[in-house]
Design an enzyme around this catalytic site. Sequence first.
Site, short mmCIF file in Angstrom:
data_model
loop_
_atom_site.label_atom_id
_atom_site.label_comp_id
_atom_site.label_asym_id
_atom_site.label_seq_id
_atom_site.Cartn_x
_atom_site.Cartn_y
_atom_site.Cartn_z
N GLU A 43 -27.28 -74.42 131.03
CA GLU A 43 -26.26 -74.80 132.02
C GLU A 43 -25.11 -75.56 131.37
O GLU A 43 -24.53 -76.48 131.95
CB GLU A 43 -26.87 -75.62 133.16
CG GLU A 43 -27.68 -74.80 134.11
CD GLU A 43 -26.97 -73.55 134.58
OE1 GLU A 43 -25.77 -73.61 134.86
OE2 GLU A 43 -27.62 -72.49 134.65
N GLY A 44 -24.76 -75.19 130.16
CA GLY A 44 -23.73 -75.89 129.40
C GLY A 44 -24.37 -76.98 128.58
O GLY A 44 -24.99 -77.91 129.13
#
Length: 596
Positions: free
Chosen positions: A437-438
Amino acid sequence: MADYKAPVKDMQFVLDNISRMPQLATTERFADATPDMVSAILEEAGRVAAEVIAPTNEIGDQQGLTLEDGRVGIPQEFGQAYQQFAEGGWGSLQFDPEYGGQGLPYSLSIPVMEMWQAANMAWGLCPLLSQGAVEALYLNANDELKNRYLPQLISGEWTGTMNLTEPNAGSDLSVVRSKAEPEGDHYRITGQKIFITWGDHEMAENIIHLVLARLPGAPEGVRGISLFVVPKFLVNDDGSLGERNDVQVASIEHKLGIHASPTCVMAFGEKEGAIGYLVGEEGKGLACMFTMMNNARLAVGLQGVAISERAYQQALWYAGDRTQGKAVGHKEAGPILRHPDVRRMLMTMKALTEAGRALTYDACASLDFAHSSEDAAQAKLEKARAAYLTPIVKGWCTEFAQEVTSLGVQVHGGMGYIEETGAAQHYRDARILPIYEGTNGIQALDLVGRKTLVDQGQAATALMSEMRATVEAAAGSARFASAAQALAAALDVAQASTDKLLATGDDPLFSASSAYNYMMLMGTVCGAWELLRAALAAEQQQAGGDNDPYLESKQLTALFYVDQILPRHLAYAPMADAGSEAILAASDEHLESAFS
């Protein structure tokens, strides 16, 4: 392996005193979130998490997955647990009743989601991704797509995925190569996606993939990316399932942790091309996906809290049972829980976990207030508040999860290094959290860039003003006056670092080099603030005659954090302020020089 018990009492306390749930329930939109309703949901979710889902955790870690003839095999216990989850309507709490949701606050779904993640993070990733798919479709899809896909996704009959990453495109989605060719009322999708969580399984009858791809003639970069919904099985006009779409699992990854979460390489269009439908406008795919990703980042931060809670509980039970040596101040051998260093580790685990829980719930509550407030200016402030806190929640909570799960192994001593105790599984499972998610480096860049420099520190200043109000309130308490002084000093340091960041805003190397330490600085200070808020609320309840030991525990945990964890800000701040010189001084040649 120790059992999991949902910390319902702490969850309820945080919802009431940090997330402002009673205030939220006074709004027209969330009037159904009464105290009785909230309590009943938490208690029942805690039971399901402990009795149904938690027993599958070790099974999944040991059995893992299989891939035969293009079909992913999962432990049968996962499917049984998922059926109970879906039948209980647990995936519908926060969604629109028009599509089968219960219309309850998003912030109420957060402790419930924490329970699933703590009970079995590999399993919990499936409903987490499905809820993200619902959010993306609800906010961006046309009515036809919403009516076709949302009811079954919300009910849990179908599950959802997000397909972003490709072999050539990791965090840089501007180079996505998957293609979408127009064909009548749909598109033909071709390409390969990697690292697709729960990309295939047979727990649900259909899987709805959200896929980023490029249309013919689309410009290079992110402006050329569009979003498509690509079902595993096509859906007929009457809602029944049709033929299998041209979507296949090419392989599954063998990972450090979350062994029973199928991380798939997905092949779209190996034959005639997978049928997909455009979500939102052409070229706006990344913006559409970000509506899913922003909440997913909060959810991953929540996973950091959840896995920390699970590790803490297991370490606590073990330390209470394991007898070894005479602790200082004791005449007889007893449980290792008595030893000061073991107690230090356990209190560190407890304090970080509870601080992260409060911060995460708080950020999610701001989203609810932003959506329910009739005051446009107040809604804007709440939205900015949530946006500022999101990278801190994702980054800081997943970083301390590495520490907490490692301490969980350490409390077990040599037995922690042995797989049978289960402590190592939490350590392994947690390692993915700073990555997906980053990465946390990206979260830090988001915090200093879009969330601080772009608005010239307005959101940061507003949040620190809230913290100073808490300092002022704590200064009036004999028990917390010293803690108030410590937090005030830390806020001065955080403000100075923020000011320096703003003053060097025209130097991108400074902000990029300072970002991670600035994120950790703000997380550390925010954690102290949230625990102090909770401690003051507990003190007030205690003064009113409530003698629940939990209230004393909240106050002691805050004092421990201020003494033993908050001083870390004195390291993060000078590292953030130091900028880029030492980080970038060594050339590529210097980095390799020892090997020549």
